[in-house]
Design a protein around this motif. Structure first.
Motif, mmCIF file in Angstrom:
data_model
loop_
_atom_site.group_PDB
_atom_site.id
_atom_site.type_symbol
_atom_site.label_atom_id
_atom_site.label_comp_id
_atom_site.label_asym_id
_atom_site.label_seq_id
_atom_site.Cartn_x
_atom_site.Cartn_y
_atom_site.Cartn_z
ATOM 1 N N TYR A 277 0.834 -1.203 0.000
ATOM 2 C CA TYR A 277 0.000 0.000 0.000
ATOM 3 C C TYR A 277 0.871 1.255 0.000
ATOM 4 O O TYR A 277 0.505 2.266 -0.605
ATOM 5 C CB TYR A 277 -0.939 0.007 1.209
ATOM 6 N N ALA A 278 2.016 1.204 0.666
ATOM 7 C CA ALA A 278 2.896 2.375 0.718
ATOM 8 C C ALA A 278 3.347 2.771 -0.682
ATOM 9 O O ALA A 278 3.257 3.945 -1.071
ATOM 10 C CB ALA A 278 4.107 2.088 1.615
ATOM 11 N N TYR A 279 3.822 1.801 -1.476
ATOM 12 C CA TYR A 279 4.309 2.203 -2.808
ATOM 13 C C TYR A 279 3.179 2.442 -3.801
ATOM 14 O O TYR A 279 3.311 3.272 -4.708
ATOM 15 C CB TYR A 279 5.374 1.253 -3.347
ATOM 16 N N LEU A 280 2.034 1.770 -3.630
ATOM 17 C CA LEU A 280 0.912 2.036 -4.539
ATOM 18 C C LEU A 280 0.372 3.451 -4.339
ATOM 19 O O LEU A 280 0.100 4.170 -5.311
ATOM 20 C CB LEU A 280 -0.199 1.008 -4.337
ATOM 21 N N VAL B 15 5.314 -2.213 -11.951
ATOM 22 C CA VAL B 15 5.600 -2.890 -10.690
ATOM 23 C C VAL B 15 6.089 -4.292 -11.033
ATOM 24 O O VAL B 15 5.360 -5.083 -11.627
ATOM 25 C CB VAL B 15 4.363 -2.976 -9.773
ATOM 26 N N SER B 16 7.327 -4.565 -10.674
ATOM 27 C CA SER B 16 7.933 -5.863 -10.971
ATOM 28 C C SER B 16 8.064 -6.671 -9.681
ATOM 29 O O SER B 16 8.548 -6.164 -8.669
ATOM 30 C CB SER B 16 9.314 -5.663 -11.604
ATOM 31 N N VAL C 54 8.760 0.255 -9.732
ATOM 32 C CA VAL C 54 8.831 -0.310 -8.388
ATOM 33 C C VAL C 54 9.256 -1.767 -8.527
ATOM 34 O O VAL C 54 8.568 -2.546 -9.198
ATOM 35 C CB VAL C 54 7.483 -0.230 -7.643
ATOM 36 N N VAL C 55 10.368 -2.117 -7.911
ATOM 37 C CA VAL C 55 10.831 -3.506 -7.917
ATOM 38 C C VAL C 55 10.565 -4.078 -6.530
ATOM 39 O O VAL C 55 11.301 -3.796 -5.583
ATOM 40 C CB VAL C 55 12.331 -3.612 -8.268
ATOM 41 N N ASP C 56 9.459 -4.821 -6.393
ATOM 42 C CA ASP C 56 9.151 -5.488 -5.131
ATOM 43 C C ASP C 56 9.880 -6.832 -5.130
ATOM 44 O O ASP C 56 10.229 -7.357 -6.181
ATOM 45 C CB ASP C 56 7.642 -5.686 -4.999
ATOM 46 N N THR D 208 12.373 -2.489 -3.236
ATOM 47 C CA THR D 208 11.941 -2.766 -1.870
ATOM 48 C C THR D 208 11.853 -4.262 -1.605
ATOM 49 O O THR D 208 11.618 -5.056 -2.511
ATOM 50 C CB THR D 208 10.580 -2.086 -1.572
ATOM 51 N N SER D 209 12.074 -4.621 -0.359
ATOM 52 C CA SER D 209 12.051 -6.012 0.084
ATOM 53 C C SER D 209 12.240 -5.996 1.591
ATOM 54 O O SER D 209 12.598 -4.973 2.167
ATOM 55 C CB SER D 209 13.170 -6.805 -0.604
ATOM 56 N N GLY D 210 12.032 -7.139 2.221
ATOM 57 C CA GLY D 210 12.299 -7.243 3.650
ATOM 58 C C GLY D 210 13.731 -7.596 3.954
ATOM 59 O O GLY D 210 14.127 -7.635 5.126
#
Length: 657
Positions: A63-66, A92-93, A247-249, A409-411
């Motif tokens: 939700y943050a990046y969307l 968004v990848s 955005v690279v998730d 972004t990632s954990g």
């Protein structure tokens, strides 16, 4: 300039309104770190920079990046007052199909509804999933395949799945479709423009819809993103519509996608598939020649690499290998010359790809790490892994001519105390326009999570019976202390199997053992009470066990990567082994450890004991400080009794029923 600053200020005010008012009205919790993360992402997108955003478990980074992307697009259009703005989509990848589906069917529709109802945006958000041709049905090839099996015996379930493709053009939505059928009916890599079915082709209609102006989000996997970037670099037709924000998730998996995409592989299944296409073109002699010749080559290579410990993974160009590879190249070249103008161009291209792999091994191409692995039939697969992953990412994504705003972004982007390893792997090392941000998990780990590092652990010979029995004893005690509710993560399937054999008859709780990708077994575990799950491999990440389902997470060994030809090649670039360990081995272990640890606490109310049964992790152990640096702050104990006390203090009577 003033109006740009004012619009940026308004955009950030809307972030506050969305996360503090609008989404909570829909039942979502207010999370301060999520809001701060969205502000950081929005600044990155509006400032046309690159950001590494490490987002802890439970942040709600999607939700943050969307929201950041929606507001970036809205206010970028307003800022372009002196020119006609073009609404570029956002890409968004992701790495997983599950996340792509969730974004398309859950996150975007929900967010779109809320923002339209509240007047934040005027029209609903539209998103499409972009995938490679191999995921979609070619209508012509489908009818040919159906006709080919019409009078043949075929598994009834697989036949029904094949016939259902007349209604479903996306093969990922159809269960029980065989891999062989998928390969035969998918849209070919080279789709001829003169195809008679082009006007009615469902795949072509899908492409047209995907590139319409009102599409806000193009969702794809990392491989598709990279394929599009390669097309742009080589000045081919792009796969994705022109975009300015990315955005690279699940960004920690981007380098591996590069390795897969720019590596070269050749196996016997590839040869059989090419032979099938030749047979379909009535070239039966060439098909038999290709299969027999390549099988001989694979056999000679295997015999040249057999040792007392099995197959040698590192490829060695022996005299026998050199001669058979040369013969294979000559055979394919003669075949291609004979078949020119006789078979479709895409079949010739498949032969050319096979020839290029043989040439790569014959020439010992220094751009690749050449190695072997065995397939299910114990036939070697020729694997060439690129040595130039950071350079390829720089050339294709980060050094584009058009300005690009990027969020990775990632954990698990952060390893230890910084982002050095991620910067190095992604080709962002040395750039001045890259910033990093850490969004800590909102979960109260110090209160709800107990880290158990037993002081009774002793050093055992790896793979010995003593090691198996010691690990089994520790696991048995922990399972009893926490009354089941346990996930045990292994780094070795061999050790997992040995420990399971010892414990399966001595544990009162139901036990499930997962091998490879057994989703059915994971689902079965989730339906049980007080159960114990033994797992390895893919279960270290991406699997959700909320509530009391997993109240005890046992990590048997620190997840150091198993040495392989690729890591050995990387080691050669460092002056000393210690430098290599500190720069590569330890950070990679810390990332994997964080992924495993993330299985423990999945909601704000979860409580869990995390046990690490590796003597190198305990106080005074070689990697104790590295372990503590990788994990969030939580209580640490060394006595089993303290584990029992923690569980009793956190769980109600119903937990034990």
């Amino acid at each position: 300039m003033f109006y740009k600053v004012e619009y940026q200020k308004r955009a950030h005010q809307e972030v506050e309104k969305i996360f503090r008012v609008l989404l909570p009205e829909q039942g979502l919790a207010v999370r301060e770190e999520q809001i701060r993360l969205c502000h950081e992402m929005l600044d990155t997108l509006l400032g046309e920079r690159i950001a590494l955003c490490d987002a802890g478990v439970g942040i709600g980074k999607t939700y943050a990046y969307l929201v950041a992307c929606v507001l970036m697009r809205k206010y970028s259009i307003l800022m372009e007052r002196n020119s006609l703005p073009k609404q570029h989509p956002v890409v968004v990848s992701t790495s997983s199909i599950a996340l792509q589906k969730a974004i398309l069917s859950e996150y975007v529709p929900f967010l779109s509804r809320v923002l339209v109802e509240q007047g934040i945006i005027q029209t609903p958000l539209r998103a499409v999933v972009r995938k490679g041709k191999e995921h979609f049905v070619c209508d012509n090839r489908l009818e040919q395949r159906i006709e080919a099996i019409r009078h043949k015996q075929k598994n009834a379930v697989q036949r029904e799945a094949l016939l259902s493709l007349r209604k479903h053009y996306d093969m990922d939505t159809v269960k029980d479709l065989s891999g062989f059928d998928r390969r035969l009916v998918c849209v070919p890599k080279f789709c001829p423009r003169e195809c008679p079915g082009r006007q009615m082709c469902r795949y072509q209609r899908y492409l047209e819809e995907s590139k319409k102006q009102d599409v806000f989000l193009q969702i794809c996997n990392h491989n598709y993103l990279l394929a599009d970037a390669f097309h742009r670099r080589e000045e081919y037709k792009p796969l994705l519509a022109d975009y300015r924000a990315l955005v690279v998730d699940e960004a920690h998996k981007l380098p591996e996608a590069v390795r897969q995409m720019f590596g070269k592989n050749l196996c016997m299944d590839d040869i059989r598939e090419i032979a099938y296409y030749l047979e379909r073109e009535h070239q039966n002699v060439e098909a038999r020649t290709l299969k027999a010749g390549m099988y001989s080559i694979f056999t000679i290579i295997m015999e040249s690499h057999i040792s007392s410990h099995g197959i040698k993974e590192n490829f060695q160009l022996t005299g026998e290998c050199e001669f058979c590879l040369w013969e294979g190249i000559q055979m394919i070249e003669r075949m291609m010359e004979q078949l020119k103008g006789v078979v479709p161009k895409w079949v010739l291209n498949r032969l050319q790809e096979a020839k290029e792999v043989l040439e790569c091994f014959l020439q010992k191409n220094s751009k690749y790490v050449l190695h072997l692995r065995m397939d299910k039939e114990n036939i070697p697969v020729l694997c060439a892994a690129s040595r130039e992953i950071p350079q390829l990412l720089r050339e294709m994504l980060w050094d584009r001519e058009q300005t690009l705003s990027v969020i990775l972004t990632s954990g698990t982007l952060k390893a230890g105390k910084g982002f050095a390893r991620t910067l190095q792997m992604t080709g962002l090392e040395g750039r001045t326009d890259v910033q990093s941000y850490v969004a800590e998990s909102p979960f109260a780990y110090e209160e709800n999570c107990l880290l158990y590092l037993p002081k009774t652990l002793r050093k055992c010979k790896r793979g010995s019976r003593e090691e198996v029995e010691m690990v089994a004893g520790q696991i048995h005690s922990l399972i009893c202390s926490t009354y089941g509710h346990t996930l045990v993560l292994f780094t070795s399937y061999t050790l997992m199997g040995s420990v399971y054999q010892i414990l399966r008859d001595g544990i009162l709780f139901p036990m499930v053992e997962v091998w490879r990708h057994s989703q059915e077994e994971i689902l079965r575990f989730k339906t049980m009470e007080n159960a114990v799950l033994f797992a390895a491999g893919s279960c270290w990440e991406g699997v959700d066990f909320p509530g009391d389902m997993v109240s005890s997470l046992i990590i048997v060994k620190l997840p150091f990567a198993v040495p392989d030809p690729i890591s050995e090649a990387e080691k050669e670039t460092y002056e000393s082994l210690e430098d290599y360990i500190q720069a590569i081995i330890v950070p990679d272990m810390q990332k994997k450890l964080r992924q495993g640890f993330g299985r423990a606490i999945r909601t704000e109310t979860d409580t869990c004991v995390v046990s690490i049964l590796d003597f190198r992790a305990v106080k005074g152990g070689k990697y104790h400080e590295d372990v503590m640096c990788a994990l969030p702050p939580c209580q640490m104990v060394e006595e089993l009794g303290e584990v029992q006390d923690f569980i009793r203090s956190r769980k109600g009577v119903e937990y034990y029923l």
